[in-house]
Write a protein that holds these residues in place. Structure first.
Motif, PDB file in Angstrom:
ATOM      1  N   PRO A 299       3.646   9.567   6.952  1.00  0.00           N
ATOM      2  CA  PRO A 299       3.333   8.686   6.204  1.00  0.00           C
ATOM      3  C   PRO A 299       2.873   9.290   4.868  1.00  0.00           C
ATOM      4  O   PRO A 299       2.550  10.383   4.905  1.00  0.00           O
TER       5      PRO A 299
ATOM      6  N   ASP B  25       0.850  -1.395   0.032  1.00  0.00           N
ATOM      7  CA  ASP B  25      -0.215  -0.009  -0.258  1.00  0.00           C
ATOM      8  C   ASP B  25       0.832   1.214   0.008  1.00  0.00           C
ATOM      9  O   ASP B  25       1.693   1.638   0.992  1.00  0.00           O
TER      10      ASP B  25
ATOM     11  N   SER C 159       0.281   9.053   3.498  1.00  0.00           N
ATOM     12  CA  SER C 159      -1.265   9.237   3.593  1.00  0.00           C
ATOM     13  C   SER C 159      -1.479  10.752   3.772  1.00  0.00           C
ATOM     14  O   SER C 159      -2.542  10.989   3.703  1.00  0.00           O
TER      15      SER C 159
ATOM     16  N   ALA D 289       0.131   4.254   0.212  1.00  0.00           N
ATOM     17  CA  ALA D 289      -0.353   5.269   1.173  1.00  0.00           C
ATOM     18  C   ALA D 289       0.271   4.957   2.599  1.00  0.00           C
ATOM     19  O   ALA D 289       0.486   5.973   3.387  1.00  0.00           O
ATOM     20  N   GLU D 290       0.800   3.799   2.964  1.00  0.00           N
ATOM     21  CA  GLU D 290       1.206   3.474   4.456  1.00  0.00           C
ATOM     22  C   GLU D 290       2.712   3.679   4.435  1.00  0.00           C
ATOM     23  O   GLU D 290       3.356   3.084   5.384  1.00  0.00           O
TER      24      GLU D 290
ATOM     25  N   SER E 130      -2.460  12.989  -3.876  1.00  0.00           N
ATOM     26  CA  SER E 130      -2.400  11.475  -3.960  1.00  0.00           C
ATOM     27  C   SER E 130      -1.227  11.141  -4.901  1.00  0.00           C
ATOM     28  O   SER E 130      -1.271  11.943  -5.793  1.00  0.00           O
TER      29      SER E 130
ATOM     30  N   GLU F 186       6.108   5.049   5.067  1.00  0.00           N
ATOM     31  CA  GLU F 186       6.627   6.066   5.844  1.00  0.00           C
ATOM     32  C   GLU F 186       7.819   6.678   5.354  1.00  0.00           C
ATOM     33  O   GLU F 186       8.989   5.979   4.996  1.00  0.00           O
TER      34      GLU F 186
ATOM     35  N   SER G  98      10.021   3.208   4.366  1.00  0.00           N
ATOM     36  CA  SER G  98       9.827   2.006   4.784  1.00  0.00           C
ATOM     37  C   SER G  98       9.330   1.049   3.505  1.00  0.00           C
ATOM     38  O   SER G  98       8.889   1.503   2.746  1.00  0.00           O
TER      39      SER G  98
END
Length: 285
Positions: free
Chosen positions: A216, A197, A218, A199-200, A223, A202, A272
């Motif tokens: 993050p 994902d 998000s 958006a997740e 977007s 970091e 991440s």
């Protein structure tokens, strides 16, 4: 799959990282001289098949024996989104815009993981900007947001090192973003199939081990699908093009006193699931 570009002795090539060794796909597939070219010819899936075919050949080199180049050294375009985290927009005092703020960097202003970032003699106001960068795998124009992910080959870390006084000479960012060797990209590209994902993800920036930015994806104002759609509405995206998605709040210019990168400092940008991009700071000359 982790894809990277590198220099070994007097030879430049690219390949896939497998167990701390690079499968040299430039040598195994001479018709694909660069990662950007291979993305255009075969796409990430085709490159994956080439890795499998070459994995047990002699076309391997130890990661520790090479100089890493920017993940994509030769993009036709590097597009950067400004003010795309709300905390950063607020700390700069800028109004929210109806459309993403886009500026450009030149490909030759970037170095790879482990290479020095160079503070120019013209300024002491050398600031960090940790960012997540997209690498285009399939080109296109007028890409719909719902189709955007199919056009992204993968993700890499990017430091949009900025010369703040030159950036503020006018309302155009370009001069402060394009001094030689002030940005970095890498250490590699992680293909999108390995990221559950976007958006997740970091993003963390550290200066001399101290955390200076964290957010993050998000928290992006626009977007990733919106960014790809907007950029492709006015320019043709091509395989290997890079889009830097913006930096979080915490930049050095908005601290009191300002926190600039100086000779001997070490700046790290971590994403991440992707890796850590690390560079020391040298002074020009």
């Amino acid at each position: 799959m982790k894809l990277l570009s590198y220099r070994s002795a007097d030879r430049r090539s690219w390949g896939a990282l497998v167990d701390r060794e690079i499968v040299d796909l430039g040598r195994a597939n001479p018709a694909w001289p660069t990662l950007a070219f291979a993305l255009g010819e075969a796409g990430a899936d085709g490159i994956g098949r080439a890795v499998t075919a070459a994995a047990n050949t002699t076309h391997r080199v130890a990661l520790d024996s090479v100089e890493l180049l920017p993940a994509v050294p030769d993009p036709q375009k590097v597009l950067c989104v400004g003010l795309n985290f709300e905390k950063h927009r607020i700390e700069t005092g800028r109004e929210r815009t109806e459309h993403p703020v886009i500026f450009t960097r030149f490909a030759d202003t970037f170095v790879g993981h482990g290479a020095p970032l160079v503070r120019p003699a013209a300024s002491e106001c050398f600031d960090f900007e940790g960012e997540v960068a997209l690498v285009i795998g399939r080109g296109g124009r007028r890409i719909a947001p719902e189709d955007a992910l199919a056009h992204i080959a993968g993700i890499t870390c990017l430091n949009d090192g900025s010369i703040r006084d030159f950036q503020s000479h006018t309302h155009q960012f370009t001069p402060g973003k394009n001094f030689p060797a002030t940005g970095s990209m890498g250490p590699w590209l992680v293909t999108l199939d390995e990221i559950a994902d976007l958006a997740e993800l970091e993003l963390i920036t550290r200066l001399n081990g101290a955390e200076v930015q964290r957010a993050p994806l998000s928290d992006l104002t626009y977007s990733i699908p919106e960014i790809v759609a907007y950029c492709s509405s006015w320019t043709e995206l091509r395989p290997g093009d890079v889009i830097a998605t913006g930096t979080p709040g915490g930049i050095g210019a908005r601290r009191e006193p300002p926190l600039w990168m100086e000779l001997g400092d070490v700046c790290e940008v971590e994403v991440s699931g992707v890796g850590v991009l690390r560079n020391t700071i040298l002074d020009e000359g």
